[in-house]
Motif scaffolding. Structure first.
Motif, PDB file in Angstrom:
ATOM      1  N   GLU A  55       0.830  -1.197   0.000  1.00 36.47           N
ATOM      2  CA  GLU A  55       0.000   0.000   0.000  1.00 36.47           C
ATOM      3  C   GLU A  55       0.875   1.262   0.000  1.00 36.47           C
ATOM      4  OE1 GLU A  55      -2.760   1.762  -1.052  1.00 36.47           O
ATOM      5  OE2 GLU A  55      -3.064  -0.402  -0.976  1.00 36.47           O
ATOM      6  N   ALA A  56       1.953   1.231   0.757  1.00 39.68           N
ATOM      7  CA  ALA A  56       2.839   2.401   0.840  1.00 39.68           C
ATOM      8  C   ALA A  56       3.512   2.671  -0.504  1.00 39.68           C
ATOM      9  CB  ALA A  56       3.887   2.176   1.937  1.00 39.68           C
ATOM     10  N   ARG A  58       2.280   1.733  -3.452  1.00 36.07           N
ATOM     11  CA  ARG A  58       1.215   2.200  -4.344  1.00 36.07           C
ATOM     12  C   ARG A  58       0.894   3.672  -4.100  1.00 36.07           C
ATOM     13  NH1 ARG A  58      -2.477  -1.100  -6.635  1.00 36.07           N
ATOM     14  NH2 ARG A  58      -4.200   0.087  -5.782  1.00 36.07           N
ATOM     15  N   ALA A  59       0.916   4.060  -2.845  1.00 36.85           N
ATOM     16  CA  ALA A  59       0.579   5.443  -2.488  1.00 36.85           C
ATOM     17  C   ALA A  59       1.663   6.424  -2.931  1.00 36.85           C
ATOM     18  CB  ALA A  59       0.362   5.545  -0.970  1.00 36.85           C
ATOM     19  N   ARG A  61       3.013   6.380  -5.840  1.00 37.66           N
ATOM     20  CA  ARG A  61       2.874   6.663  -7.277  1.00 37.66           C
ATOM     21  C   ARG A  61       2.258   8.016  -7.602  1.00 37.66           C
ATOM     22  NH1 ARG A  61       0.313   1.145  -9.503  1.00 37.66           N
ATOM     23  NH2 ARG A  61      -1.173   1.724  -7.864  1.00 37.66           N
ATOM     24  N   GLN A  63       2.193  10.621  -5.787  1.00 37.54           N
ATOM     25  CA  GLN A  63       3.141  11.655  -5.326  1.00 37.54           C
ATOM     26  C   GLN A  63       4.220  11.905  -6.372  1.00 37.54           C
ATOM     27  OE1 GLN A  63       4.870  11.675  -1.348  1.00 37.54           O
ATOM     28  NE2 GLN A  63       3.584   9.932  -0.830  1.00 37.54           N
TER      29      GLN A  63
END
Ligand SMILES: [Zn+2]
Ligand SMILES: [Zn+2]
Length: 180
Positions: A55-56, A58-59, A61, A63
């Motif tokens: 998840e980290a 993916r998050a 991307r 940014q």
């Protein structure tokens, strides 16, 4: 070479990470895909192999993708924020066949290291006034990002095969024009 070798590798890895989100197609939806990405880009350092790590990453991307849509001051603000949030402690290291290059501290979480190394690469871009090298693919139906590392800044397409598609389309157009 436009930038230092490790900067160019970090930029290519950042581009590849952003492009795992390909319009409606997401190519980073499970841990197997993350493992493959980490392997393909030779990421070293600690892994947790859990949903939180995925998840980290993916998050990260959106940014990174935002850097392509930002002016210089916004890029600087985003990069500084990323470095501050990651508590970045860049280190010069040497491993495998690689000579000294920059890494985030190896015990930081994977997404943090990815963020720091991408941010450090963008530091180099900003310092050398290279933001005009950021590209979004010219192909109509492609939204992939790229970084133009050509001497004359002539890159127009992403690395996902669009320059071949464009060459084929141009060839067909020429052929059609001749057969009139
Ligand atoms: Zn390394
Ligand atoms: Zn493309």
């Amino acid at each position: 070479m436009v930038f230092a070798h490790d900067t160019e590798v970090a930029l290519a890895a950042a581009v590849a990470l952003v492009n795992t989100l390909d319009g409606p197609d997401d190519h980073l939806t499970d841990l197997a895909a993350l493992d493959e990405f980490v392997e393909a880009w030779s990421w070293t350092g600690t892994r947790t192999h859990d949903a939180h790590e995925l998840e980290a990453v993916r998050a990260l991307r959106p940014q990174l993708r935002a850097l392509w849509d930002s002016n210089e001051d916004e890029v600087v603000r985003r990069v500084n924020d990323m470095l501050r949030a990651a508590n970045a402690l860049p280190q010069l290291v040497k491993h495998d066949a690689w000579d000294y290059h920059l890494h985030a501290r190896p015990e930081a979480p994977l997404a943090t290291r990815m963020a720091v190394e991408a941010a450090m690469a963008f530091v180099d871009i900003v310092r050398s006034s290279g933001l005009d090298r950021l590209r979004v693919c010219d192909m109509d139906d492609c939204a992939a990002v790229a970084i133009d590392l050509t001497k004359n800044k002539s890159k127009r397409y992403c690395d996902g095969g669009c320059s071949n598609r464009a060459a084929v389309a141009a060839y067909r157009a020429r052929k059609a024009a001749h057969s009139d």
